[in-house]
Scaffold this active site. Structure first.
Site, PDB file in Angstrom:
ATOM      1  NE  ARG A  41      56.791  -7.111  -6.526  1.00  0.00           N
ATOM      2  CZ  ARG A  41      56.302  -7.011  -5.297  1.00  0.00           C
ATOM      3  NH1 ARG A  41      56.335  -8.038  -4.478  1.00  0.00           N
ATOM      4  NH2 ARG A  41      55.794  -5.879  -4.866  1.00  0.00           N
ATOM      5  CD  GLN A  54      23.335 -14.897  -3.317  1.00  0.00           C
ATOM      6  OE1 GLN A  54      22.395 -14.997  -2.560  1.00  0.00           O
ATOM      7  NE2 GLN A  54      23.228 -15.076  -4.612  1.00  0.00           N
ATOM      8  NE  ARG A  95      25.643 -13.136 -17.975  1.00  0.00           N
ATOM      9  CZ  ARG A  95      25.359 -14.434 -17.840  1.00  0.00           C
ATOM     10  NH1 ARG A  95      24.254 -14.808 -17.230  1.00  0.00           N
ATOM     11  NH2 ARG A  95      26.174 -15.347 -18.328  1.00  0.00           N
ATOM     12  CG  HIS A 151      18.198  -9.591 -14.166  1.00  0.00           C
ATOM     13  ND1 HIS A 151      19.392 -10.218 -14.412  1.00  0.00           N
ATOM     14  CD2 HIS A 151      17.381  -9.936 -15.193  1.00  0.00           C
ATOM     15  CE1 HIS A 151      19.304 -10.911 -15.537  1.00  0.00           C
ATOM     16  NE2 HIS A 151      18.097 -10.747 -16.033  1.00  0.00           N
ATOM     17  CE  LYS A 200      21.797  -7.047  -8.285  1.00  0.00           C
ATOM     18  NZ  LYS A 200      21.464  -7.316  -9.691  1.00  0.00           N
ATOM     19  CG  HIS A 238      22.910  -4.427 -12.377  1.00  0.00           C
ATOM     20  ND1 HIS A 238      23.482  -5.692 -12.393  1.00  0.00           N
ATOM     21  CD2 HIS A 238      23.895  -3.577 -12.735  1.00  0.00           C
ATOM     22  CE1 HIS A 238      24.764  -5.584 -12.728  1.00  0.00           C
ATOM     23  NE2 HIS A 238      25.034  -4.320 -12.947  1.00  0.00           N
ATOM     24  CE1 TYR A 265      24.665 -10.580  -8.641  1.00  0.00           C
ATOM     25  CE2 TYR A 265      26.139 -10.934 -10.496  1.00  0.00           C
ATOM     26  CZ  TYR A 265      24.969 -11.218  -9.809  1.00  0.00           C
ATOM     27  OH  TYR A 265      24.114 -12.171 -10.307  1.00  0.00           O
ATOM     28  CD  GLU A 284      15.377 -13.401 -11.472  1.00  0.00           C
ATOM     29  OE1 GLU A 284      16.472 -13.114 -11.962  1.00  0.00           O
ATOM     30  OE2 GLU A 284      14.930 -14.566 -11.446  1.00  0.00           O
ATOM     31  CG  ASP A 339      17.346 -11.433 -19.201  1.00  0.00           C
ATOM     32  OD1 ASP A 339      16.652 -11.501 -18.159  1.00  0.00           O
ATOM     33  OD2 ASP A 339      18.580 -11.383 -19.178  1.00  0.00           O
TER      34      ASP A 339
END
Length: 180
Positions: free
Chosen positions: A24, A47, A59, A62, A71, A118, A131, A142, A168
């Site tokens: 399945r 979050q 990406r 950060h 994370k 990351h 995440y 940030e 970035d």
């Protein structure tokens, strides 16, 4: 039923769930609090975020300075090359990076402690990444480090120039970055 593997940077862990398959399809537990606590410690994730990216999107790198986030990263669809950089001055792995391929087929999760930058590069035509974080996103906290910083010399597996955001593209060098 999580197999936990310590990775080369201090505190970085790869989590592999037990996956049950049959004709399945498959089933596995994404999050069982008691097992997650045994694997990564006592974290309350407050979050969960998700991104979708086309191939060659990069990406990162950060992090949040005043409200650093631990994370738990998972690929829902596709493949990425995931990278972390240890920004903790007191760590034996300070200034080192580690990268690995994460894909939806393996169902792995990467635990990244607070104090790391990351980022990731999308390897497949499309990838969705989820995440969980133990701190809320805080725009004022940030920070970003250039993905191609020569001091870090990250070996991204890319065939062409990546697609990066304007933010970035303006990221700081590792040498001038705010660190922990």
């Amino acid at each position: 039923m999580i197999q936990t593997t310590a990775l080369p940077l201090s505190g970085l862990l790869l989590l592999q769930p037990k996956v049950f398959t049959d004709e399945r399809g498959y089933f596995f537990e994404v999050n069982r609090s008691s097992e997650l606590k045994d694997s990564i410690g006592d974290f309350e994730f407050v979050q969960e975020s998700q991104s979708g990216s086309v191939q060659h999107v990069l990406r990162g790198l950060h992090y949040q300075l005043e409200k650093p986030q631990a994370k738990l990263v998972r690929v829902l669809t596709g493949r990425i090359f995931d990278v972390v950089v240890d920004l903790r001055r007191q760590s034996a792995s300070f200034g080192h990076w580690y990268g690995l391929e994460l894909c939806s087929d393996k169902k792995q999760q990467l635990f990244i402690p607070a104090g790391f930058a990351h980022g990731f590069l999308t390897l497949s035509d499309y990838a969705e990444v989820a995440y969980k974080t133990d701190q809320y996103y805080d725009p004022a906290s940030e920070r970003s480090i250039k993905w191609d910083d020569p001091e870090l010399a990250i070996q991204w597996p890319m065939q062409q120039a990546p697609i990066v955001s304007a933010k970035d593209a303006k990221a700081q060098s590792f040498a001038s970055a705010d660190l922990f």
